[in-house]
Design a protein around this motif. Structure first.
Motif, mmCIF file in Angstrom:
data_model
loop_
_atom_site.group_PDB
_atom_site.id
_atom_site.type_symbol
_atom_site.label_atom_id
_atom_site.label_comp_id
_atom_site.label_asym_id
_atom_site.label_seq_id
_atom_site.Cartn_x
_atom_site.Cartn_y
_atom_site.Cartn_z
ATOM 1 N N GLN A 25 44.856 48.126 41.109
ATOM 2 C CA GLN A 25 44.581 49.352 41.854
ATOM 3 C C GLN A 25 43.089 49.522 42.130
ATOM 4 O O GLN A 25 42.707 50.252 43.036
ATOM 5 C CB GLN A 25 45.135 50.554 41.099
ATOM 6 C CG GLN A 25 46.651 50.562 41.080
ATOM 7 C CD GLN A 25 47.241 51.582 40.117
ATOM 8 O OE1 GLN A 25 46.572 52.060 39.200
ATOM 9 N NE2 GLN A 25 48.516 51.890 40.304
ATOM 10 N N THR A 26 42.254 48.822 41.387
ATOM 11 C CA THR A 26 40.817 48.824 41.623
ATOM 12 C C THR A 26 40.461 47.955 42.826
ATOM 13 O O THR A 26 39.461 48.187 43.496
ATOM 14 C CB THR A 26 40.076 48.306 40.375
ATOM 15 O OG1 THR A 26 40.465 49.095 39.251
ATOM 16 C CG2 THR A 26 38.573 48.373 40.529
ATOM 17 N N PHE A 27 41.277 46.951 43.098
ATOM 18 C CA PHE A 27 41.061 46.012 44.201
ATOM 19 C C PHE A 27 42.304 45.966 45.098
ATOM 20 O O PHE A 27 42.875 44.893 45.321
ATOM 21 C CB PHE A 27 40.758 44.607 43.658
ATOM 22 C CG PHE A 27 39.557 44.557 42.767
ATOM 23 C CD1 PHE A 27 38.280 44.572 43.298
ATOM 24 C CD2 PHE A 27 39.697 44.497 41.386
ATOM 25 C CE1 PHE A 27 37.161 44.534 42.471
ATOM 26 C CE2 PHE A 27 38.589 44.455 40.552
ATOM 27 C CZ PHE A 27 37.309 44.472 41.101
ATOM 28 N N PRO A 28 42.755 47.100 45.616
ATOM 29 C CA PRO A 28 44.022 47.123 46.347
ATOM 30 C C PRO A 28 44.025 46.277 47.613
ATOM 31 O O PRO A 28 45.056 45.690 47.958
ATOM 32 C CB PRO A 28 44.223 48.602 46.671
ATOM 33 C CG PRO A 28 42.850 49.179 46.695
ATOM 34 C CD PRO A 28 42.105 48.409 45.617
ATOM 35 N N GLY A 29 42.899 46.194 48.294
ATOM 36 C CA GLY A 29 42.858 45.404 49.523
ATOM 37 C C GLY A 29 43.068 43.932 49.265
ATOM 38 O O GLY A 29 43.861 43.273 49.948
ATOM 39 N N GLN A 30 42.367 43.405 48.270
ATOM 40 C CA GLN A 30 42.499 41.988 47.956
ATOM 41 C C GLN A 30 43.906 41.664 47.459
ATOM 42 O O GLN A 30 44.492 40.659 47.841
ATOM 43 C CB GLN A 30 41.460 41.558 46.916
ATOM 44 C CG GLN A 30 40.048 41.501 47.457
ATOM 45 C CD GLN A 30 39.274 42.793 47.217
ATOM 46 O OE1 GLN A 30 39.843 43.886 47.156
ATOM 47 N NE2 GLN A 30 37.970 42.679 47.100
ATOM 48 N N ASN A 89 39.564 37.501 50.177
ATOM 49 C CA ASN A 89 38.252 38.151 50.159
ATOM 50 C C ASN A 89 37.620 38.373 51.524
ATOM 51 O O ASN A 89 36.667 39.157 51.635
ATOM 52 C CB ASN A 89 37.281 37.316 49.312
ATOM 53 C CG ASN A 89 37.601 37.392 47.841
ATOM 54 O OD1 ASN A 89 37.908 38.451 47.309
ATOM 55 N ND2 ASN A 89 37.536 36.260 47.163
ATOM 56 N N ALA A 90 38.125 37.727 52.553
ATOM 57 C CA ALA A 90 37.455 37.730 53.857
ATOM 58 C C ALA A 90 37.011 39.109 54.340
ATOM 59 O O ALA A 90 35.857 39.277 54.716
ATOM 60 C CB ALA A 90 38.328 37.048 54.900
ATOM 61 N N PRO A 91 37.861 40.105 54.357
ATOM 62 C CA PRO A 91 37.416 41.377 54.934
ATOM 63 C C PRO A 91 36.710 42.328 53.971
ATOM 64 O O PRO A 91 36.379 43.452 54.349
ATOM 65 C CB PRO A 91 38.724 42.000 55.429
ATOM 66 C CG PRO A 91 39.774 41.449 54.543
ATOM 67 C CD PRO A 91 39.294 40.070 54.139
ATOM 68 N N TYR A 92 36.467 41.909 52.744
ATOM 69 C CA TYR A 92 35.952 42.837 51.737
ATOM 70 C C TYR A 92 34.560 42.449 51.262
ATOM 71 O O TYR A 92 34.233 41.273 51.153
ATOM 72 C CB TYR A 92 36.919 42.917 50.552
ATOM 73 C CG TYR A 92 38.297 43.305 51.012
ATOM 74 C CD1 TYR A 92 38.574 44.612 51.385
ATOM 75 C CD2 TYR A 92 39.305 42.360 51.136
ATOM 76 C CE1 TYR A 92 39.823 44.969 51.866
ATOM 77 C CE2 TYR A 92 40.553 42.709 51.609
ATOM 78 C CZ TYR A 92 40.810 44.019 51.978
ATOM 79 O OH TYR A 92 42.039 44.360 52.463
ATOM 80 N N SER A 93 33.755 43.440 50.940
ATOM 81 C CA SER A 93 32.384 43.177 50.492
ATOM 82 C C SER A 93 32.336 42.679 49.044
ATOM 83 O O SER A 93 31.403 41.994 48.662
ATOM 84 C CB SER A 93 31.522 44.429 50.637
ATOM 85 O OG SER A 93 32.031 45.492 49.861
ATOM 86 N N VAL A 94 33.335 43.023 48.256
ATOM 87 C CA VAL A 94 33.415 42.544 46.879
ATOM 88 C C VAL A 94 34.376 41.358 46.849
ATOM 89 O O VAL A 94 35.540 41.499 47.211
ATOM 90 C CB VAL A 94 33.910 43.646 45.921
ATOM 91 C CG1 VAL A 94 34.113 43.095 44.520
ATOM 92 C CG2 VAL A 94 32.941 44.817 45.912
ATOM 93 N N ALA A 95 33.872 40.207 46.452
ATOM 94 C CA ALA A 95 34.700 39.001 46.409
ATOM 95 C C ALA A 95 35.198 38.757 44.984
ATOM 96 O O ALA A 95 34.425 38.818 44.032
ATOM 97 C CB ALA A 95 33.902 37.798 46.894
ATOM 98 N N LEU A 96 36.483 38.510 44.880
ATOM 99 C CA LEU A 96 37.081 38.185 43.581
ATOM 100 C C LEU A 96 37.081 36.676 43.394
ATOM 101 O O LEU A 96 37.299 35.930 44.342
ATOM 102 C CB LEU A 96 38.521 38.696 43.516
ATOM 103 C CG LEU A 96 38.756 40.186 43.722
ATOM 104 C CD1 LEU A 96 40.234 40.505 43.592
ATOM 105 C CD2 LEU A 96 37.941 41.007 42.760
ATOM 106 N N ASP A 97 36.888 36.234 42.163
ATOM 107 C CA ASP A 97 37.080 34.823 41.863
ATOM 108 C C ASP A 97 38.537 34.628 41.458
ATOM 109 O O ASP A 97 39.304 35.593 41.347
ATOM 110 C CB ASP A 97 36.100 34.336 40.791
ATOM 111 C CG ASP A 97 36.259 35.038 39.445
ATOM 112 O OD1 ASP A 97 37.284 35.715 39.208
ATOM 113 O OD2 ASP A 97 35.345 34.902 38.619
ATOM 114 N N GLY A 98 38.941 33.396 41.259
ATOM 115 C CA GLY A 98 40.331 33.104 40.942
ATOM 116 C C GLY A 98 40.810 33.779 39.671
ATOM 117 O O GLY A 98 41.911 34.328 39.630
ATOM 118 N N ALA A 99 39.992 33.752 38.642
ATOM 119 C CA ALA A 99 40.394 34.345 37.361
ATOM 120 C C ALA A 99 40.579 35.857 37.479
ATOM 121 O O ALA A 99 41.535 36.415 36.927
ATOM 122 C CB ALA A 99 39.367 34.020 36.284
#
Length: 87
Positions: free
Chosen positions: A36-41, A13-23
């Motif tokens: 594909q919605t969160f390709p960077g993470q 999550n470090a470089p992204y404004s939207v942080a994902l949780d583990g689940a």
């Protein structure tokens, strides 16, 4: 949150404004459409974390190693990137 999960999520999550949780991250690793919605993470997970840390995370979330490898291959084909688990 355990130390391993915190390390994974910090890297992903470090470089992204939207942080994902583990689940949510785990769900991305079994659903290419969601990934594909969160390709960077997802790319950070597959490309920046050592494979041992990836497999430990997957195990914690009930994702079989063969399924994670198959996902890495699919995501690699979609993204054009090369990842250790996709080799």
């Amino acid at each position: 949150m355990n130390k391993h999960l915190a390390s994974v999520l910090t890297t992903v999550n470090a470089p992204y404004s939207v942080a994902l949780d583990g689940a949510t991250l785990a769900h991305c690793l079994v659903d290419l459409g969601l990934a594909q919605t969160f390709p960077g993470q997802v790319s950070s997970f597959l490309g920046e974390l050592p494979p041992a840390q990836q497999t430990e995370f997957a195990t914690e979330y009930g994702i079989a190693l063969d399924d994670l490898k198959a996902f890495a291959i699919s995501f690699s084909a979609w993204s054009g990137e090369n990842y250790p688990l996709a080799a």
